[in-house]
Design an enzyme around this catalytic site. Structure first.
Site, PDB file in Angstrom:
ATOM      1  N   CYS A 113       0.808  -1.224   0.000  1.00  0.00           N
ATOM      2  CA  CYS A 113       0.000   0.000   0.000  1.00  0.00           C
ATOM      3  C   CYS A 113       0.840   1.272   0.000  1.00  0.00           C
ATOM      4  CB  CYS A 113      -0.939   0.005   1.197  1.00  0.00           C
ATOM      5  SG  CYS A 113      -1.975  -1.468   1.295  1.00  0.00           S
ATOM      6  N   HIS A 241      -3.057   6.836   2.149  1.00  0.00           N
ATOM      7  CA  HIS A 241      -3.486   5.566   1.575  1.00  0.00           C
ATOM      8  C   HIS A 241      -4.947   5.348   1.897  1.00  0.00           C
ATOM      9  CE1 HIS A 241      -4.139   1.449   0.672  1.00  0.00           C
ATOM     10  NE2 HIS A 241      -4.060   1.042   1.920  1.00  0.00           N
ATOM     11  N   ASN A 271     -10.172  -0.163  -1.159  1.00  0.00           N
ATOM     12  CA  ASN A 271      -8.720  -0.211  -0.959  1.00  0.00           C
ATOM     13  C   ASN A 271      -8.080  -0.805  -2.206  1.00  0.00           C
ATOM     14  OD1 ASN A 271      -6.067  -0.808  -0.244  1.00  0.00           O
ATOM     15  ND2 ASN A 271      -6.593  -1.562   1.791  1.00  0.00           N
TER      16      ASN A 271
END
Length: 315
Positions: A113, A241, A271
């Protein structure tokens, strides 16, 4: 050494949208359960005929067009991804082939990430050291390929997509448009976010990640601002993120970025791992939420447990 700057960004998402209502028919969950815990309403899911390098190439082509550059003008391609299936050719080489590039250096960067912010720092360092003059930096992941669609705690989180930036050397004497990176990791917590096994599957220890992010991230994010010579209240936008809206909003408050637009793309994209920061950043630019020259904090965190952030100037 000559600094670098982002001259253009671009993003791409697959056409298929998977809603919370759709997920209700797949696993034991509900729209209320998902939105109350992570804030996600929809996510984009790539089909079996849409590999990671195709997502990446679409985003890259948009960034190149926005920059007014041709693929032949790129001398380094960096792709941040953790969902490449094959070891070789890597995603950067496949993107270069799709775009018809004549011979750039090609590297993949797997920091999950935090991959895009690591790749952006690597591009900045390459330009500063004279190893490249124009770099294509891409974050792309197909998280649907590694999702456990029977696990309601993780499958509701993931989405697919890509974002890209064209990075160029600044003119001699010009102020750098990419600030110093603040990066590191917590190796003893590397197990907290993982994609492992055969076939590989995404899993995480959500509470451990949340506690770490809530207590440690505001400190290191402020340090990234300090490295750029700015205070958090000077920021025009914050792009963290896009893991969980319940992490993003409190972190932005604790950071003290009181005047900043806070990216909340997670609500519609889920995500997307390494794609989440460039995807959200590109949307802010496209929507006019930020303007050229605005200082924006980009900060990635996740697997390993790694983190990396820097303040950039908007293209």
């Amino acid at each position: 050494m000559i600094g670098s700057r982002i001259v253009a960004v671009g993003h791409y998402q697959p056409a298929r949208v998977l809603t919370n209502e759709d997920l209700e028919g797949m696993v034991d969950t509900s729209d209320e359960w998902i939105t109350s815990r992570v804030g996600i309403r929809t996510r984009h899911i790539a089909g079996p005929d849409e590999p990671v390098d195709e997502l990446a190439a679409h985003a890259a082509a948009k960034a190149l067009a926005a920059a007014g550059r041709t693929p032949a003008e790129i001398d380094l391609v960096l792709v941040a991804t953790s969902t490449a299936i094959d070891r070789s050719p890597n995603m950067a080489a496949r993107v270069a082939a799709r775009l018809g590039m004549p011979g750039p250096a090609v590297m993949d960067i797997n920091v999950v990430c935090a991959g895009f912010t690591h790749a952006l720092a690597t591009a900045d360092h390459a330009v500063r050291a004279g190893g490249a003059s124009r770099v294509l930096v891409i974050g792309a992941d197909k998280m649907s390929d590694v999702a456990d669609w029977t696990d309601r705690t993780t499958c509701v989180l993931v989405g697919d997509g890509a974002g890209a930036a064209v990075v160029e050397a600044c003119a001699p004497g010009a102020e750098a448009g990419i600030g110093p990176v603040l990066w590191g990791s917590v190796p003893e917590m590397g197990h907290a976010v993982r994609i492992e096994g055969t076939p590989p599957r995404f899993a995480q220890e959500g509470q451990s990640v949340y506690r770490w992010a809530a207590t440690r991230l505001p400190v290191v994010a402020r340090q990234a601002c300090e490295k750029a010579g700015l205070a958090p209240e000077d920021l025009a936008a914050v792009v963290l993120h896009q893991a969980n809206l319940r992490i993003i909003e409190p972190l932005a408050r604790r950071l003290g970025a009181v005047n900043a637009v806070v990216a909340r793309d997670v609500t519609e994209s889920g995500n997307t791992s390494a794609a989440s920061i460039p995807l959200a950043f590109s949307k802010l630019v496209e929507q006019g939420s930020v303007t050229a020259g605005d200082p924006v904090l980009l900060f990635g965190f996740g697997g390993n447990l790694s983190y990396a952030g820097q303040v950039v100037r908007c293209p």
